[in-house]
Design a protein around this motif. Structure first.
Motif, PDB file in Angstrom:
ATOM      1  N   ALA A 188       0.575  -0.981  -0.141  1.00  0.00           N
ATOM      2  CA  ALA A 188       0.106   0.242   0.142  1.00  0.00           C
ATOM      3  C   ALA A 188       0.681   1.600   0.061  1.00  0.00           C
ATOM      4  O   ALA A 188       0.250   2.133  -0.594  1.00  0.00           O
ATOM      5  N   GLY A 189       2.250   1.281   0.225  1.00  0.00           N
ATOM      6  CA  GLY A 189       3.096   2.466   0.723  1.00  0.00           C
ATOM      7  C   GLY A 189       2.684   3.483   1.843  1.00  0.00           C
ATOM      8  O   GLY A 189       3.976   3.804   2.448  1.00  0.00           O
ATOM      9  N   CYS A 190       2.414   1.818   3.076  1.00  0.00           N
ATOM     10  CA  CYS A 190       2.918   2.489   4.244  1.00  0.00           C
ATOM     11  C   CYS A 190       4.738   2.216   4.983  1.00  0.00           C
ATOM     12  O   CYS A 190       5.319   1.262   4.479  1.00  0.00           O
ATOM     13  N   THR A 191       4.976   3.166   5.995  1.00  0.00           N
ATOM     14  CA  THR A 191       5.528   2.426   6.363  1.00  0.00           C
ATOM     15  C   THR A 191       5.262   1.722   7.777  1.00  0.00           C
ATOM     16  O   THR A 191       4.162   2.129   8.598  1.00  0.00           O
ATOM     17  N   VAL A 192       6.039   1.064   8.848  1.00  0.00           N
ATOM     18  CA  VAL A 192       5.646   0.277   9.751  1.00  0.00           C
ATOM     19  C   VAL A 192       6.312   0.443  11.165  1.00  0.00           C
ATOM     20  O   VAL A 192       7.969   0.612  10.758  1.00  0.00           O
ATOM     21  N   VAL A 193       6.385   0.324  11.919  1.00  0.00           N
ATOM     22  CA  VAL A 193       6.410  -0.330  12.827  1.00  0.00           C
ATOM     23  C   VAL A 193       6.140  -1.505  13.339  1.00  0.00           C
ATOM     24  O   VAL A 193       5.349  -1.464  14.212  1.00  0.00           O
ATOM     25  N   ILE A 194       7.525  -2.591  13.588  1.00  0.00           N
ATOM     26  CA  ILE A 194       7.014  -3.452  14.431  1.00  0.00           C
ATOM     27  C   ILE A 194       7.551  -4.102  15.874  1.00  0.00           C
ATOM     28  O   ILE A 194       8.813  -3.962  15.759  1.00  0.00           O
ATOM     29  N   ALA A 214      16.500  -7.652  -0.434  1.00  0.00           N
ATOM     30  CA  ALA A 214      15.721  -6.901  -1.529  1.00  0.00           C
ATOM     31  C   ALA A 214      15.313  -5.443  -1.393  1.00  0.00           C
ATOM     32  O   ALA A 214      14.623  -4.860  -2.717  1.00  0.00           O
ATOM     33  N   GLY A 215      16.276  -4.585  -0.823  1.00  0.00           N
ATOM     34  CA  GLY A 215      16.860  -3.121  -1.395  1.00  0.00           C
ATOM     35  C   GLY A 215      15.364  -1.725  -1.103  1.00  0.00           C
ATOM     36  O   GLY A 215      14.838  -1.478  -1.133  1.00  0.00           O
ATOM     37  N   ILE A 216      14.610  -2.231   0.423  1.00  0.00           N
ATOM     38  CA  ILE A 216      13.234  -1.329   0.649  1.00  0.00           C
ATOM     39  C   ILE A 216      13.942  -0.193   1.281  1.00  0.00           C
ATOM     40  O   ILE A 216      15.133  -0.775   2.173  1.00  0.00           O
ATOM     41  N   PRO A 217      13.829   0.687   0.986  1.00  0.00           N
ATOM     42  CA  PRO A 217      14.538   1.884   1.432  1.00  0.00           C
ATOM     43  C   PRO A 217      14.473   1.681   3.092  1.00  0.00           C
ATOM     44  O   PRO A 217      13.667   1.518   3.700  1.00  0.00           O
ATOM     45  N   PRO A 218      15.861   2.899   3.598  1.00  0.00           N
ATOM     46  CA  PRO A 218      15.278   2.863   5.232  1.00  0.00           C
ATOM     47  C   PRO A 218      13.917   3.327   5.844  1.00  0.00           C
ATOM     48  O   PRO A 218      14.136   4.657   4.996  1.00  0.00           O
ATOM     49  N   GLY A 219      14.346   3.516   7.078  1.00  0.00           N
ATOM     50  CA  GLY A 219      13.023   3.446   7.639  1.00  0.00           C
ATOM     51  C   GLY A 219      12.177   3.378   7.121  1.00  0.00           C
ATOM     52  O   GLY A 219      10.670   3.723   8.112  1.00  0.00           O
ATOM     53  N   VAL A 220      11.615   2.396   6.585  1.00  0.00           N
ATOM     54  CA  VAL A 220      10.038   2.243   5.961  1.00  0.00           C
ATOM     55  C   VAL A 220       9.748   0.887   6.470  1.00  0.00           C
ATOM     56  O   VAL A 220       8.646   0.589   7.178  1.00  0.00           O
TER      57      VAL A 220
END
Length: 503
Positions: A188-194, A214-220
């Motif tokens: 969806a384009g969200c960022t998360v805290v697990i 896999a190349g996910i940007p920092p902070g996502v």
């Protein structure tokens, strides 16, 4: 199973575990030292041996994780990438995660006691969830233009990511029950805290590794470990836009109250007390083959399993004999042994809770047809949290064990006279998560399944489907996961009205 004389530490030291003791949290794309100096041990429930540890995060750690996610959402490129680009990252992460299957399974098993026969499939299943949600990218890229009924204008409906999401995971399936939230949130384009469960804080690192590679940007994606109190702070943090939680109904109610006060969207996948209705024409061979997976999966530590088995008076003794024989034949022991079906309870507290439920059932008049006590195990498992697989008969609908979620290797058998009474028994619970109908005539069994008031029901087996919604009714939760419906939970909608364009 290892020889009974093997030392507990030797049993674990011989395993290829990439990390045991961590002192960091994952923020802004890197593992960084936690601000908190407090630590929590990671305990092997099969031996009571402490083999790892993680930080007990504090408010500064939580603040760093949420701030990282906020910056990545407000100013980063992830929400602004095309959905197909985000889907490509999910597919690459799925490939990387499958390469980590062995250490992931071993870590999971040593955290919560899940037999490796179960945890060994965790990476593959999680990868398939990533891949499924990647297929939904076209839904987010297609134009949705809706003519107004009056014909005077049209509306362009935009699907925007909902924002920064708090993902709070349970301990029983610490990989898949994170990924089923994480995959749609990321697409969806969200960022998360697990925030992983306190008992299972290390498994999530494999998900982070796969996504990073896999190349996910920092902070996502951000991870902070800690207590239930930290989870409470995360739910209430002012920079959180959406909460997704899997866990107990008691905690779910608390989160629902908090989110209600904050007008914050929330998805809750909670407890269950599902029933397996065995119809009079049921094939006992089919029942036998599906019994363990459908009613006692993961040593009974599964939310949707049908731990209440409803049997007709006309075949009661025959069916009980099948149930007892099937459960008794399933091996209990070292969860690292691929032959093991029943491992330990995940913690001392969980073991004591299960035994208390059994004791209460005895006191209320239930008959113990199998098991009923703490299991006597050889060294090094004598200190572990093992409970004998248990079958209780002569159970009535008003008994606590017929109404409350036990979350252990315990089946309760209730009798019924006709099918109407069976359906009434199945629906006589505050929960509504799963269920099964066993019947020789599948057309009739389907008709009965449609009468069961539950979010999911199987006919002669139970299985989830990544493409179909999964969720509970009543005390089993709010909202659904899986399917396009699970993706919609991480979207917010905008209607842009414009004059209708001429052809």
């Amino acid at each position: 199973m290892p020889p009974s004389g093997i030392a507990t530490s030797d049993r674990i030291d011989s395993l290829p575990l990439p990390i045991r003791h961590a002192d960091d949290i994952f923020v802004d794309g890197v593992w960084t030292p936690a601000d908190s100096s407090e630590r929590r041990g990671v305990i092997d429930p099969a031996t009571a041996h402490e083999w790892g540890s993680v930080p007990i995060g504090n408010s500064a750690d939580l603040g760093a994780a949420v701030s990282s996610a906020r910056r990545a959402f407000d100013r980063g490129r992830w929400p602004r990438m095309a959905p197909s680009e985000r889907a490509a990252v999910l597919r690459r992460a799925a490939d990387r995660l499958e390469l980590l299957a062995q250490p992931l399974a071993l870590t999971n098993t040593l955290e919560n006691g899940t037999p490796v026969a179960e945890s060994g499939g965790g990476a593959t299943n999680a990868a398939s969830i990533f891949r499924y949600f990647a297929t939904l990218a076209p839904l987010l890229e297609s134009d949705d233009v809706r003519p107004a009924p009056a014909g005077t204008h049209e509306t362009l409906v935009r699907r925007d990511p909902i924002g920064v999401c708090a993902l709070i995971a349970p301990w029983n399936f610490p990989i898949n029950l994170v990924v089923v939230k994480l995959a749609p949130a990321l697409l969806a384009g969200c960022t998360v805290v697990i925030k992983p469960a306190s008992l299972t804080p290390l498994s999530v690192r494999f998900i982070v590794q796969a996504l990073t590679e896999a190349g996910i940007p920092p902070g996502v994606v951000n991870v902070v470990t800690g207590s239930g109190e930290l989870g409470d702070q995360l739910v209430r943090h002012p920079d959180i836009d959406k909460v997704a939680f899997t866990g107990s109904t008691e905690v779910g109610r608390k989160i629902a109250r908090q989110c209600g006060e904050l007008l914050r969207p929330v998805t809750l996948e909670l407890g269950g007390k599902s029933s397996a209705i065995v119809l009079p024409d049921a094939d006992l061979g089919v029942l036998r083959s599906a019994l363990i997976r459908s009613t006692l999966r993961n040593t009974g530590q599964t939310c949707y399993i049908s731990t209440r088995i409803l049997v007709p008076d006309s075949r009661h003794d025959e069916i009980v004999a099948t149930i007892v024989g099937t459960v008794a034949a399933a091996p209990q022991g070292d969860p690292l042994d691929p032959a093991t079906v029943f491992g330990p309870s995940a913690s001392v507290a969980q073991k004591e809770s299960v035994l208390a439920h059994i004791a209460g059932a005895r006191a209320q008049g239930a008959h113990v047809a199998l098991g009923g006590d703490a299991a006597s195990m050889p060294a090094p498992f004598s200190a572990g949290n093992f409970v004998e697989p248990t079958v209780l008969t002569q159970v009535s609908r008003d008994m606590s064990v017929a109404r409350e979620e036990i979350f252990g290797p315990v089946l309760t058998v209730l009798r019924y006279g006709d099918v109407d009474e069976a359906v009434d028994l199945a629906n006589a619970t505050e929960f509504g998560l799963g269920g099964i109908v066993f019947g020789g005539d599948e057309t009739v069994a389907l008709q009965v399944a449609e009468r069961v008031d539950s979010g999911s029901v199987g006919v002669n087996f139970f299985a989830s489907n990544h493409a179909a919604p999964f969720g509970g009714r009543r005390d089993s939760g709010l909202g659904v996961e899986y399917g396009p419906e699970g993706l919609h939970a991480y979207l917010t909608y905008k209607s842009i009205h414009r004059r209708q364009r001429k052809a």
